[in-house]
Design a protein around this motif. Structure first.
Motif, short mmCIF file in Angstrom:
data_model
loop_
_atom_site.label_atom_id
_atom_site.label_comp_id
_atom_site.label_asym_id
_atom_site.label_seq_id
_atom_site.Cartn_x
_atom_site.Cartn_y
_atom_site.Cartn_z
N ALA A 28 0.84 -1.20 0.00
CA ALA A 28 0.00 0.00 0.00
C ALA A 28 0.87 1.25 0.00
CB ALA A 28 -0.91 0.01 1.23
N THR A 30 0.57 5.47 1.32
CA THR A 30 -0.19 6.47 2.06
C THR A 30 0.26 7.86 1.59
OG1 THR A 30 -0.47 5.07 4.00
CG2 THR A 30 -0.64 7.45 4.36
N ASP A 50 -5.43 12.90 -8.71
CA ASP A 50 -5.31 11.59 -9.34
C ASP A 50 -3.85 11.17 -9.36
OD1 ASP A 50 -8.10 11.23 -9.99
OD2 ASP A 50 -7.81 12.84 -11.45
N GLY A 84 -1.17 0.65 -9.29
CA GLY A 84 -2.49 1.15 -8.92
C GLY A 84 -2.66 2.62 -9.23
N THR A 85 -3.91 2.99 -9.38
CA THR A 85 -4.29 4.40 -9.53
C THR A 85 -5.31 4.69 -8.46
OG1 THR A 85 -6.01 3.86 -11.13
CG2 THR A 85 -3.85 4.44 -12.02
N PHE A 86 -5.26 5.89 -7.92
CA PHE A 86 -6.21 6.25 -6.88
C PHE A 86 -6.39 7.75 -6.85
CE2 PHE A 86 -2.01 5.32 -5.12
CZ PHE A 86 -1.68 6.50 -4.51
N THR A 87 -7.42 8.17 -6.13
CA THR A 87 -7.73 9.60 -5.98
C THR A 87 -7.60 10.00 -4.53
OG1 THR A 87 -9.22 9.54 -7.88
CG2 THR A 87 -9.50 11.37 -6.33
N TYR A 88 -6.74 10.98 -4.29
CA TYR A 88 -6.65 11.58 -2.96
C TYR A 88 -7.83 12.53 -2.85
CZ TYR A 88 -4.93 14.11 1.10
OH TYR A 88 -4.82 14.67 2.34
N ASN A 89 -8.70 12.31 -1.87
CA ASN A 89 -9.94 13.08 -1.72
C ASN A 89 -9.78 14.11 -0.60
OD1 ASN A 89 -12.53 14.03 -1.28
ND2 ASN A 89 -13.48 12.05 -1.62
N GLN A 96 -4.42 9.36 3.87
CA GLN A 96 -5.21 8.36 3.15
C GLN A 96 -4.31 7.26 2.63
OE1 GLN A 96 -7.82 10.31 0.25
NE2 GLN A 96 -7.99 12.09 1.61
N THR A 97 -4.70 6.00 2.91
CA THR A 97 -3.93 4.83 2.50
C THR A 97 -4.65 4.11 1.37
OG1 THR A 97 -2.98 4.61 4.70
CG2 THR A 97 -2.89 2.67 3.28
N PHE A 98 -3.86 3.74 0.35
CA PHE A 98 -4.41 3.10 -0.84
C PHE A 98 -3.72 1.76 -1.06
CE2 PHE A 98 -4.43 7.70 -1.25
CZ PHE A 98 -5.78 7.95 -1.48
#
Length: 138
Positions: A28, A30, A50, A84-89, A96-98
């Motif tokens: 993961a 963060t 993103d 991975g791709t993720f969005t920091y909100n 935030q951990t992805f």
């Protein structure tokens, strides 16, 4: 983490390759930014939005840190592997951990690339306050 004490890069897109202190089977990532409450402007539009995470065997070869005789590309022939791709909100918690796909990876890595594809609206710069990498050391 305090306002302004970040790694800032020009524009809304940027990337950084991070050398880890040891080879890690990654699980993961963060990301942390400041909150609106502590921001001098009252906004967090410089926060990354993103994000994509990559690894590569080639980075280790370029740095001279990979054992001799190992291939310079990943098993699938790609120079980089997307984890991975993720969005920091910005509406959620500042930390935030992805989870990364296919984690933990069967291969350990010493480098990770964080690619910021966009931010929350700041056209001049993007700030990264803290990045943490999770996994098991090889």
């Amino acid at each position: 983490v305090s306002p302004g004490n970040c790694w800032a890069f020009k524009g809304h897109q940027g990337q950084v390759v991070i050398r880890l202190p040891a080879r890690v089977h990654l699980t993961a990532v963060t990301v942390q930014h400041i909150s609106k409450e502590v921001s001098p402007s009252g906004t967090v539009i410089s926060a990354p939005r993103d994000i994509a995470v990559f690894v590569s065997l080639c980075w280790a070869l370029l740095a001279g840190n990979w054992p001799r005789g190992k291939a310079g590309v990943d098993a699938d022939g790609e120079e980089e592997t997307l984890l991975g791709t993720f969005t920091y909100n910005v509406a959620k918690e500042v930390i935030q951990t992805f989870p990364l796909k296919n984690a933990p990876l069967p291969r350990a890595f010493s480098y990770i690339k964080l690619l910021v594809k966009s931010n929350w609206g700041n056209p001049v710069y993007t700030c990264i306050y803290r990045v943490q990498v999770h996994g098991k050391m090889a």
